[in-house]
Enzyme design. Sequence first.
Site, PDB file in Angstrom:
ATOM      1  N   HIS A 106       0.818  -1.223   0.000  1.00 54.13           N
ATOM      2  CA  HIS A 106       0.000   0.000   0.000  1.00 54.13           C
ATOM      3  C   HIS A 106       0.849   1.270   0.000  1.00 54.13           C
ATOM      4  O   HIS A 106       0.344   2.342  -0.308  1.00 54.13           O
ATOM      5  CB  HIS A 106      -1.018   0.001   1.158  1.00 54.13           C
ATOM      6  CG  HIS A 106      -0.454   0.254   2.517  1.00 54.13           C
ATOM      7  ND1 HIS A 106      -0.186  -0.739   3.415  1.00 54.13           N
ATOM      8  CD2 HIS A 106      -0.125   1.416   3.140  1.00 54.13           C
ATOM      9  CE1 HIS A 106       0.265  -0.219   4.538  1.00 54.13           C
ATOM     10  NE2 HIS A 106       0.320   1.093   4.395  1.00 54.13           N
ATOM     11  N   ASP A 137      -0.008  -7.515   1.174  1.00 59.29           N
ATOM     12  CA  ASP A 137       0.447  -6.146   1.440  1.00 59.29           C
ATOM     13  C   ASP A 137       1.974  -6.037   1.534  1.00 59.29           C
ATOM     14  O   ASP A 137       2.499  -5.386   2.453  1.00 59.29           O
ATOM     15  CB  ASP A 137      -0.202  -5.597   2.710  1.00 59.29           C
ATOM     16  CG  ASP A 137      -0.182  -4.064   2.737  1.00 59.29           C
ATOM     17  OD1 ASP A 137       0.381  -3.452   1.804  1.00 59.29           O
ATOM     18  OD2 ASP A 137      -0.717  -3.483   3.703  1.00 59.29           O
ATOM     19  N   SER A 216       4.491   2.717   7.783  1.00 59.43           N
ATOM     20  CA  SER A 216       4.200   1.570   6.918  1.00 59.43           C
ATOM     21  C   SER A 216       5.431   1.111   6.151  1.00 59.43           C
ATOM     22  O   SER A 216       6.114   1.913   5.521  1.00 59.43           O
ATOM     23  CB  SER A 216       3.106   1.947   5.912  1.00 59.43           C
ATOM     24  OG  SER A 216       1.885   2.076   6.559  1.00 59.43           O
TER      25      SER A 216
END
Length: 515
Positions: A106, A137, A216
């Site tokens: 992402h 992911d 992230s």
Amino acid sequence: MPAINEKKAVTPNMMDSNKLMQKQKKILLSPSLFASTILFFTSLFLSPLYPEEYRQSIDEIKKSVVQIRVFSQAKDPFSPWISSGISASTGSGFLISKNRILTNAHVVSNAKFMEAQRNNQTEWYELKVLHIAHDCDLALLEVSDPEFYTDSNYLELGNLPELASPVDIVGYPIGGSKISVSRGIVSRIEQSTYAHSQIDSHLVVQVDAAINPGNSGGPALQNGKVVGVAFQASTKGENIGYIIPTAVIQHFLKDIEDGIYHGYVELGIQTQPSYSESHRQYYGIPNTEEGVFVTKVLKKGSADGHLKPGDYLTAIDGRKIGKNGNLLESNSIDFLEVVDNKFAGDEIRFDLIRDKKKINVKFPAKKMPQMENQRARYGINYDYLVFGGLVFQTVNRDLLEAWSKNGQTQGGSLLVYRFYDATTLSDGETEDVVLYRKLPHPINSNSDFYLNMVVDSVNGTKVKNLNHLKDILQSSKEKTIRIQFYGIQLPMILDREESERADIEIKKNYHLTGN
């Protein structure tokens, strides 16, 4: 298999330097906060967070962690001929070998241009995606300029961390170009939904450390080794973050060894715990046997044709299954985790009770083609069809979300039902096609009754998918086009030549290109 709303992928940090500067200014001008800040930094100098040996380790870790800057642009699924504006964001990543950078999918989804920078570097270096896996992911990136790797280091993968053990989250969270380290405790290990795809479920490790936008893709470390990748957070609790454990990372890395990412296999069943004594007695299950009941077998899943509703699964690959569906050896990991670690073609073995008899079955693991439309997708152009100003598209998760945001949901209950039950209704080869909007024109002014309906047939021919619908309409020589929709007995009637003439004007007026 609905999405879990309380967990979301931590979106990359959207860059807005003015807001960050104003926020920092307010903090420094506040007397109480200013005092706290002084005390905090004083305590840092008086009592170091880490002993000297570990500090050296942190210095080595800094050499492997990467800040990623992404400029992205996506297509609008509701108006698939339009692209969104260009947005900028930042995330984290880390070197796992000499020139390979691991991060979240992402972080780099819909990217048009990416660049990376390591700690203490002043230059930004262009990045490219080697492999991207939206179902887990994860993404693997590379910088082609060898200068980027000068004095770099890479991190080794460790094991699954123990419950209640400390984990350090490293990355570049909100508002910083400097590396950040925060510590949390492992509070839970379980299978859970990955918010990026909104449908896939894999092993996750829950930690009580804040994971913010920008974190992230950063590593979660224990004793200097990677035990996970920071990727999503809970929106309902405080300081509840999640990391992707190394078992999932290693599955991804093994999958791409042949240069292609193939994705996860699906068992394709639904199960029910076996706490009910009356239920167990009815199916003749001995009191000594633990396991779960199969309640549904999905079409085209690995178990299709091998397991049946009512089967009582007692073991998978020789590992006992508990009444709650967890492996008895751990009582915290779902038995589906065994399937999750397999690849297409690997054998799945079950011990089970069927019709009061103990039997064994085995079958190969495989992917379910229906899952593609069930998950959120990125970096794609949405195929569509305009006929008489009526817009048709394959039913998929992205379209449903855009459709809901636009408030155009009238009469769409059948559409939603068919989407969520597609794994049962679909044979894996056909797809639902929906008339979901119109581009207003006199020729379609009376078509609102049919909006949000799924196409069944055209002039008596069953429609298999969007390409089939295109072929039928383009090859038709009939004057009248009769479109039959599921749940409606009266078909829509269109004049073929008038519709084709109107489309030329409609596409020009609404600036449609490429279709």
